[in-house]
Enzyme design. Sequence first.
Site, short mmCIF file in Angstrom:
data_model
loop_
_atom_site.label_atom_id
_atom_site.label_comp_id
_atom_site.label_asym_id
_atom_site.label_seq_id
_atom_site.Cartn_x
_atom_site.Cartn_y
_atom_site.Cartn_z
N GLY A 2 6.03 -4.35 2.31
CA GLY A 2 5.56 -3.08 2.47
C GLY A 2 6.20 -2.46 3.82
O GLY A 2 7.23 -2.91 4.39
N VAL A 43 5.19 -1.86 7.08
CA VAL A 43 5.36 -2.95 8.34
C VAL A 43 5.93 -4.17 8.08
O VAL A 43 6.75 -4.79 8.91
CB VAL A 43 3.74 -3.08 8.94
N ASP A 64 4.70 -11.04 -2.22
CA ASP A 64 4.09 -9.69 -2.30
C ASP A 64 4.11 -9.46 -3.76
O ASP A 64 4.66 -9.69 -4.57
CB ASP A 64 5.38 -8.80 -1.64
N THR A 75 1.97 -1.61 -3.53
CA THR A 75 2.62 -0.50 -2.48
C THR A 75 4.10 -0.65 -1.99
O THR A 75 4.30 0.15 -1.33
CB THR A 75 1.26 -0.07 -1.62
N GLY A 76 4.32 -1.97 -2.04
CA GLY A 76 5.49 -2.28 -1.39
C GLY A 76 6.92 -2.20 -2.17
O GLY A 76 6.45 -1.62 -3.45
N VAL A 122 -2.07 -11.96 -4.01
CA VAL A 122 -2.91 -12.98 -3.07
C VAL A 122 -4.08 -13.23 -3.63
O VAL A 122 -4.70 -14.15 -3.21
CB VAL A 122 -2.85 -12.37 -1.56
N ASN A 143 -7.68 -16.97 0.56
CA ASN A 143 -6.61 -18.00 -0.16
C ASN A 143 -5.29 -18.14 0.84
O ASN A 143 -4.94 -19.27 1.04
CB ASN A 143 -5.66 -17.24 -1.36
N TYR A 170 -11.98 -0.68 1.89
CA TYR A 170 -10.97 -1.12 2.61
C TYR A 170 -11.61 -1.35 4.13
O TYR A 170 -11.28 -2.59 4.50
CB TYR A 170 -9.88 0.08 3.07
N LYS A 199 -11.89 -5.28 5.08
CA LYS A 199 -11.22 -5.84 6.47
C LYS A 199 -12.02 -6.37 7.21
O LYS A 199 -12.18 -7.38 8.13
CB LYS A 199 -10.14 -4.70 7.26
P1 NAD Z 1 1.86 -1.19 2.87
O1 NAD Z 1 1.07 -0.74 1.67
O2 NAD Z 1 3.22 -0.36 3.03
O3 NAD Z 1 2.11 -2.54 2.85
C1 NAD Z 1 1.12 -3.56 2.11
C2 NAD Z 1 2.04 -4.66 1.34
O4 NAD Z 1 1.00 -5.30 0.70
C3 NAD Z 1 2.82 -4.21 0.12
O5 NAD Z 1 4.00 -4.60 0.11
C4 NAD Z 1 1.76 -4.20 -1.07
O6 NAD Z 1 2.73 -4.38 -2.19
C5 NAD Z 1 1.42 -5.56 -0.73
N1 NAD Z 1 0.01 -5.96 -1.32
C6 NAD Z 1 -1.05 -5.25 -1.20
N2 NAD Z 1 -2.04 -5.75 -2.19
C7 NAD Z 1 -1.53 -6.85 -2.39
C8 NAD Z 1 -2.09 -8.25 -3.16
N3 NAD Z 1 -3.28 -8.01 -3.72
N4 NAD Z 1 -1.32 -9.29 -3.23
C9 NAD Z 1 0.02 -9.23 -2.74
N5 NAD Z 1 0.47 -8.29 -2.14
C10 NAD Z 1 -0.17 -7.07 -1.90
O7 NAD Z 1 1.07 -0.94 4.26
P2 NAD Z 1 1.35 -1.16 5.66
O8 NAD Z 1 1.51 0.08 6.32
O9 NAD Z 1 2.87 -1.86 5.82
O10 NAD Z 1 0.18 -2.28 6.16
C11 NAD Z 1 0.28 -3.51 6.27
C12 NAD Z 1 -0.94 -4.27 6.81
O11 NAD Z 1 -1.26 -3.55 8.02
C13 NAD Z 1 -2.18 -3.76 5.84
O12 NAD Z 1 -2.68 -4.95 5.79
C14 NAD Z 1 -2.89 -2.77 6.56
O13 NAD Z 1 -4.15 -2.98 6.08
C15 NAD Z 1 -2.56 -3.02 8.00
N6 NAD Z 1 -2.78 -1.78 8.67
C16 NAD Z 1 -1.65 -0.93 8.52
C17 NAD Z 1 -1.81 0.26 9.42
C18 NAD Z 1 -0.85 1.19 9.38
O14 NAD Z 1 -0.94 2.36 10.11
N7 NAD Z 1 0.33 1.22 8.64
C19 NAD Z 1 -2.79 0.43 10.33
C20 NAD Z 1 -3.94 -0.29 10.33
C21 NAD Z 1 -3.72 -1.62 9.50
#
Ligand code: NAD
Length: 337
Positions: free
Chosen positions: A17, A19, A38, A42-43, A64, A106, A152, A156
């Site tokens: 993803g 981050v 992953d 969404t990645g 996951v 998990n 969400y 969380k």
């Molecule tokens: P993103 O959607 O770009 O990345 C999330 C990644 O998780 C993706 O690669 C997606 O494919 C993978 N994923 C989702 N559900 C999955 C599953 N069931 N099994 C395996 N993989 C799965 O989001 P991000 O912005 O990179 O956020 C990363 C984390 O940081 C998330 O947990 C998000 O809640 C948290 N977060 C991000 C922000 C932000 O502003 N970016 C703010 C608060 C929290």
Amino acid sequence: MLKRTAQMTVLVAGGAGFVGSHLCEALLRQGHRVICLDSFLTGSMENVQALCNFREFRLVRQDVIEPIRLSEAVQRVYNLASPASPPQYQADPVHTMMTNVVGTQNLLALAEAHGARFLQASTSEVYGDPEIHPQPEDYRGNVNCTGSRACYDEGKRAGETLCFDYRRRARVDVRVARIFNTYGPHMRPDDGRIVSNLLVQALRGEPLTIYGTGEQTRSFCYVTDLVVGLMALMETAEAPDCAINLGNPGEFTVTQLAALVRRLVPTAGGVVHHPLPEDDPRRRRPDIERARRLLGWEPRVPLSDGLPQTAAWFARHLGQALPPPVRAGRPSVPART
Ligand code: NAD
């Protein structure tokens, strides 16, 4: 801010993803072996394509929610697996909730079995529409548990509960980061978050969409700052017995952000206002005193530097030339960190 540690094998769930891909790269550059797990919900492969050139990088495609078995021992587990923007986490709300509850469980069980440290990517959304400002970690939040964002927010919150129960019950060394709005390269153009929305609309010459009056505020953390904070939290010798806010305390209204975008991309269309989505928070700004005190961390990249870098990345990504920014006049928004 980051001390070098001996080589470890690190599992990054959600590593493809936005981050996660930056985190995987930073860990590889520190000399660690990285397993990126992953489902690509969404990645994207594009985010991790360059990382596949590292010998120490391994990709596992898995949800996951399914039991996780690894053929090699890991010493660190980062859990970033969850869709993070409202349109994406609302597309399948039950799956979002299960990702954050069953998926977190998990990964905690895996950390327990491997004797690994665990870091949970939680969120400022646990504060809901906050009644106090800025938000310190001991504020318990104002979340609507039956609303359309609850899959969400409550997922969380339950994920944090699981982390601290694993810590009390199974003595897993857990660390919980509450991440505030983060932006930068590798965001999806269509992910529906405010920075990507405005930049992509501007680059396409479309009107900028502002929900509500635009007076609602947000704080924007550049992704490299966040990654340093996550790694510092994971590597601090003693696990804090509480969650830690990670975000940039600079606070901007959405209207101010749109003005900055327009200065960077003067070919943007006008502004259109749409109604505020349900349970949209009015104000958001982290209190980062704990991160400063316990980790010696604070963000270094102001929005005035991070936004142009992100705009340039989106322009390249969309195959568009970035027009020269408007330079005349005083900036309408001060550069703050
Ligand atoms: P993103 O959607 O770009 O990345 C999330 C990644 O998780 C993706 O690669 C997606 O494919 C993978 N994923 C989702 N559900 C999955 C599953 N069931 N099994 C395996 N993989 C799965 O989001 P991000 O912005 O990179 O956020 C990363 C984390 O940081 C998330 O947990 C998000 O809640 C948290 N977060 C991000 C922000 C932000 O502003 N970016 C703010 C608060 C929290």
